[in-house]
Design a protein around this motif. Structure first.
Motif, short mmCIF file in Angstrom:
data_model
loop_
_atom_site.label_atom_id
_atom_site.label_comp_id
_atom_site.label_asym_id
_atom_site.label_seq_id
_atom_site.Cartn_x
_atom_site.Cartn_y
_atom_site.Cartn_z
N PHE A 127 0.87 -1.22 -0.09
CA PHE A 127 0.07 0.08 0.14
C PHE A 127 1.01 1.38 -0.13
N ASP A 128 0.81 1.95 -0.80
CA ASP A 128 1.19 3.43 -0.85
C ASP A 128 0.76 4.20 0.32
N GLU A 129 1.70 5.14 0.72
CA GLU A 129 1.14 5.96 2.02
C GLU A 129 -0.06 7.03 1.30
N ILE A 130 -0.06 7.25 0.21
CA ILE A 130 -1.03 8.31 0.09
C ILE A 130 -2.46 7.45 0.01
N VAL A 131 -2.40 6.00 -0.13
CA VAL A 131 -3.68 5.53 -0.31
C VAL A 131 -4.06 4.82 0.89
N ILE A 132 -3.21 4.93 1.80
CA ILE A 132 -3.81 4.29 3.20
C ILE A 132 -4.70 5.31 3.78
N PRO A 133 -4.80 6.59 3.93
CA PRO A 133 -5.92 7.31 4.47
C PRO A 133 -7.04 7.16 3.64
N PHE A 134 -7.10 7.27 2.46
CA PHE A 134 -8.37 6.87 1.69
C PHE A 134 -9.26 5.45 1.96
N LEU A 135 -7.98 4.73 2.11
CA LEU A 135 -8.74 3.33 2.34
C LEU A 135 -9.31 3.27 3.83
N SER A 136 -8.57 3.66 4.48
CA SER A 136 -8.86 3.78 5.96
C SER A 136 -10.39 4.61 5.94
N LYS A 137 -10.67 5.77 5.44
CA LYS A 137 -11.75 6.45 5.46
C LYS A 137 -12.79 5.88 4.81
N VAL A 138 -12.60 5.18 3.69
CA VAL A 138 -13.59 4.32 2.76
C VAL A 138 -14.11 3.21 3.71
N LEU A 139 -13.31 2.48 4.40
CA LEU A 139 -13.44 1.33 5.05
C LEU A 139 -14.52 1.97 6.31
N LYS A 140 -13.99 2.80 6.84
CA LYS A 140 -14.82 3.54 8.07
C LYS A 140 -16.17 3.86 7.62
N PHE A 141 -16.41 4.42 6.44
CA PHE A 141 -17.78 4.82 5.75
C PHE A 141 -18.57 3.55 5.65
N GLY A 187 -9.28 14.45 -5.32
CA GLY A 187 -8.57 13.48 -4.52
C GLY A 187 -8.30 12.24 -5.29
N LEU A 188 -9.52 11.69 -5.97
CA LEU A 188 -9.32 10.42 -6.54
C LEU A 188 -8.24 10.35 -7.82
N ILE A 189 -7.99 11.78 -8.30
CA ILE A 189 -7.08 11.91 -9.45
C ILE A 189 -5.78 11.78 -8.89
N ILE A 190 -5.50 12.30 -7.58
CA ILE A 190 -4.24 12.47 -7.00
C ILE A 190 -3.85 11.16 -6.40
N ILE A 191 -4.73 10.31 -6.16
CA ILE A 191 -4.67 8.84 -5.88
C ILE A 191 -4.16 8.01 -7.12
N THR A 192 -4.94 8.27 -8.29
CA THR A 192 -4.57 7.33 -9.25
C THR A 192 -3.37 7.70 -9.99
N GLU A 193 -3.07 9.13 -10.09
CA GLU A 193 -1.79 9.56 -10.91
C GLU A 193 -0.80 9.52 -10.12
N LYS A 194 -0.97 9.52 -8.72
CA LYS A 194 0.19 9.72 -7.64
C LYS A 194 1.25 10.76 -8.08
N PRO A 195 0.80 11.90 -8.34
CA PRO A 195 1.88 13.05 -8.48
C PRO A 195 2.86 13.31 -7.34
N PHE A 196 2.18 12.77 -6.07
CA PHE A 196 3.11 13.06 -4.92
C PHE A 196 2.43 12.08 -3.87
N SER A 197 3.30 11.86 -2.83
CA SER A 197 2.85 10.98 -1.60
C SER A 197 2.89 11.76 -0.31
N ILE A 198 2.51 11.42 0.68
CA ILE A 198 2.68 11.97 1.99
C ILE A 198 3.97 11.96 2.33
#
Length: 343
Positions: A127-141, A187-198
């Motif tokens: 898991f990329d560091e940029i994806v973990i917060p999104f996965l966490s929040k999606v799972l919580k939802f 935010g989804l564009i940032i995740i998919t294209e990964k121009p940067f990470s945390i």
């Protein structure tokens, strides 16, 4: 519906009810102090860290479970409450569901083992560091949504009708939350294209600094002045982003103005000393070094190279060392001390 007892029987029943509740509070204290503490120790010595995370996630819910169970059994003897009422049973069931949800939410946090401790060698997952917060929040939802639907069914609410109603109000909701949806898609564009990470050092037309967090709505960037800037994802996704952390090296270019009466030999000697310094510096990329006599009118020497690091602090340190070295070289030649001027 009130039960009809004599005054003595009522007081006796109330005392038993209170006693049962206090007994479960005592059980709760014993559980936390001894049993749960023992389980935590066993979790620490167990292989892997999942059991330890699971116990930590359900520590508070387990304590509240004793209160709910104690309340359930104590009202069995309370004379002024009908414990057989269907509504009471539904409240108890809903409370237990909420405790389970509470523990799952704790377990699905971004720092949980659920995402950060996956055995990549076994499952070939990273898991990329940029994806973990999104996965966490999606799972919580998802957990909250399922919990609400289950609780609604416990109270005999028609969940299917509610879902059908969402379709009718979807258009109105989309129009009312246009900006929020734009930020979400950004935010989804940032995740998919990964121009940067945390943790990356980025620069845009609106902000420059270190990325600290990426959420559904915005991205937080810590500037080098230690200010925390929150940029909407929709705006950030539409800007040109320079990721210095991905560059692998960072450019430094300086013009050094010599005194107007500097001779040809002084200029050549200064250039050679600057080159020798740069070639022996461990943090400078050797193939990029350029030191030339660039401007005759101003007696300007152009210094150009790349650092091996993109860390902001180390980058500034290399620049500072260069400036001090230039002063030393000029002092050796007994010339004035012109200030290096960034290009």
């Amino acid at each position: 519906m009130f039960w009809e007892f004599s005054s003595y029987e009522n007081l006796k029943a109330i005392g038993i009810s209170i006693g049962i509740f206090l007994l479960f509070l005592l059980f709760r204290k014993i559980f936390v102090k001894y049993i749960f503490a023992l389980l935590v120790k066993l979790g620490k010595i167990a292989p892997g860290e999942f059991l330890s995370h699971l116990l930590k996630a359900y520590e508070k819910p387990a304590q509240w479970l004793f209160i709910i169970i104690g309340l359930y059994f104590s009202v069995q003897y309370f004379p002024y409450f009908n414990h057989s009422a269907p509504f009471f049973s539904k409240v108890i069931s809903a409370s237990i569901i909420m405790l389970i949800t509470w523990g799952l939410l704790n377990l699905s946090s971004a720092s949980s083992l659920l995402f950060k401790k996956i055995n990549a060698s076994k499952y070939n997952i990273e898991f990329d560091e940029i994806v973990i917060p999104f996965l966490s929040k999606v799972l919580k939802f998802v957990i909250v949504a399922i919990s609400i639907s289950v609780i609604a069914q416990v109270f005999d609410y028609d969940v299917n009708g509610f879902v059908a109603g969402l379709g009718l109000g979807g258009l109105a909701f989309a129009l009312a939350s246009k900006d929020a949806l734009s930020n979400l898609f950004g935010g989804l564009i940032i995740i998919t294209e990964k121009p940067f990470s945390i943790g990356d050092w980025i620069k845009t037309s609106s902000v420059e600094g270190i990325v600290e967090d990426i959420s559904f709505r915005s991205t937080r960037v810590r500037t080098f002045e230690q200010a925390l800037v929150t940029v909407p994802n929709e705006k950030l996704a539409n800007e040109a982003i320079t990721n210095w952390s991905k560059a692998g090296k960072r450019q430094i270019s300086v013009y050094l103005n010599l005194p107007q009466d500097a001779s040809r030999d002084k200029v050549k000697s200064t250039i050679e000393k600057i080159k020798a310094y740069l070639k022996n510096h461990p943090e400078i990329h050797q193939k990029t070094i350029k030191v030339t006599f660039d401007q005759y009118k101003d007696k300007a020497i152009f210094i150009y190279f790349y650092t091996k690091t993109t860390d902001w602090g180390e980058y500034l340190k290399v620049k500072e060392e260069l400036n001090y070295k230039l002063m030393d070289i000029l002092e050796e030649k007994e010339t004035e001390e012109p200030e290096p001027c960034p290009e």
